[in-house]
Design a protein around this motif. Structure first.
Motif, short mmCIF file in Angstrom:
data_model
loop_
_atom_site.label_atom_id
_atom_site.label_comp_id
_atom_site.label_asym_id
_atom_site.label_seq_id
_atom_site.Cartn_x
_atom_site.Cartn_y
_atom_site.Cartn_z
N TYR A 96 49.99 42.18 45.52
CA TYR A 96 50.53 43.38 46.14
C TYR A 96 50.51 43.17 47.65
O TYR A 96 49.75 42.34 48.17
N CYS A 153 40.25 49.47 45.18
CA CYS A 153 40.39 48.06 44.82
C CYS A 153 39.12 47.52 44.14
O CYS A 153 38.06 47.51 44.75
N PRO A 154 39.25 47.05 42.89
CA PRO A 154 38.07 46.60 42.15
C PRO A 154 37.51 45.27 42.63
O PRO A 154 36.38 44.92 42.31
N VAL A 155 38.31 44.53 43.38
CA VAL A 155 37.83 43.22 43.85
C VAL A 155 37.67 43.15 45.38
O VAL A 155 37.44 42.08 45.94
N CYS A 190 39.66 43.30 47.94
CA CYS A 190 40.50 42.31 48.63
C CYS A 190 41.41 42.93 49.67
O CYS A 190 42.37 42.30 50.11
N ILE A 191 41.13 44.17 50.08
CA ILE A 191 41.93 44.81 51.13
C ILE A 191 41.10 44.83 52.41
O ILE A 191 39.99 45.36 52.44
N ILE A 204 46.30 42.92 52.24
CA ILE A 204 45.80 42.51 50.93
C ILE A 204 45.73 41.00 50.89
O ILE A 204 46.71 40.31 51.18
N CYS A 216 43.78 39.22 45.27
CA CYS A 216 44.38 40.35 44.54
C CYS A 216 44.62 39.96 43.09
O CYS A 216 45.18 38.91 42.80
N VAL A 217 44.19 40.84 42.18
CA VAL A 217 44.35 40.57 40.74
C VAL A 217 45.52 41.36 40.14
O VAL A 217 45.64 41.45 38.92
N ASP A 218 46.38 41.92 41.00
CA ASP A 218 47.59 42.62 40.55
C ASP A 218 47.31 43.78 39.61
O ASP A 218 48.09 44.05 38.70
N CYS A 219 46.21 44.47 39.84
CA CYS A 219 45.87 45.58 38.94
C CYS A 219 46.72 46.82 39.20
O CYS A 219 46.87 47.67 38.34
N GLY A 220 47.23 46.94 40.44
CA GLY A 220 48.08 48.08 40.79
C GLY A 220 47.36 49.36 41.14
O GLY A 220 47.99 50.37 41.43
N ALA A 221 46.04 49.34 41.16
CA ALA A 221 45.27 50.57 41.41
C ALA A 221 45.49 51.14 42.81
O ALA A 221 45.43 52.35 43.02
N CYS A 222 45.75 50.27 43.76
CA CYS A 222 45.90 50.72 45.15
C CYS A 222 47.22 51.46 45.39
O CYS A 222 47.31 52.35 46.23
FE1 SF4 Z 1 43.20 45.40 44.89
FE2 SF4 Z 1 44.45 45.83 42.56
FE3 SF4 Z 1 45.62 46.59 44.87
FE4 SF4 Z 1 45.39 43.98 44.28
S1 SF4 Z 1 46.62 45.50 43.17
S2 SF4 Z 1 44.92 44.96 46.26
S3 SF4 Z 1 43.41 43.95 43.20
S4 SF4 Z 1 43.71 47.43 44.00
#
Ligand code: SF4
Length: 78
Positions: free
Chosen positions: A2, A20-22, A24-25, A34, A39-45
């Motif tokens: 992302y 962000c669970p990891v 990385c921001i 980011i 980034c693990v591409d979780c999309g939470a952000c």
């Molecule tokens: Fe973090 Fe997930 Fe957003 Fe990547 S997509 S920056 S891992 S919250």
């Protein structure tokens, strides 16, 4: 990965950082970035950004396509 684009500049709300669970921001002088490899591409952000500055790399609007490079370059310079 992302990517954080222009709407974050001089806003840096940081709602994404909490999601962000990891973790990385990262914070730069005028915007958040980011880490493209962390980034693990979780999309939470993406949905929590109040300025809608966050996009999946393939969905970056044309006018902000430079921001992919800007995020990569920020970490290259650390
Ligand atoms: Fe973090 Fe997930 Fe957003 Fe990547 S997509 S920056 S891992 S919250």
């Amino acid at each position: 990965t992302y990517v954080i684009a222009q709407p974050c500049v001089d806003v840096k709300d940081r709602a994404c950082v909490d999601e962000c669970p990891v973790d990385c921001i990262y914070e730069g002088a005028r915007t958040l970035y980011i880490h493209p490899e962390e980034c693990v591409d979780c999309g939470a952000c993406e949905p929590v950004c109040p300025t809608e500055a966050i996009f999946y790399e393939d969905d970056l609007p044309e006018e902000w396509s430079d921001y992919f490079r800007a995020n990569v370059d920020f970490f290259a310079g650390l």
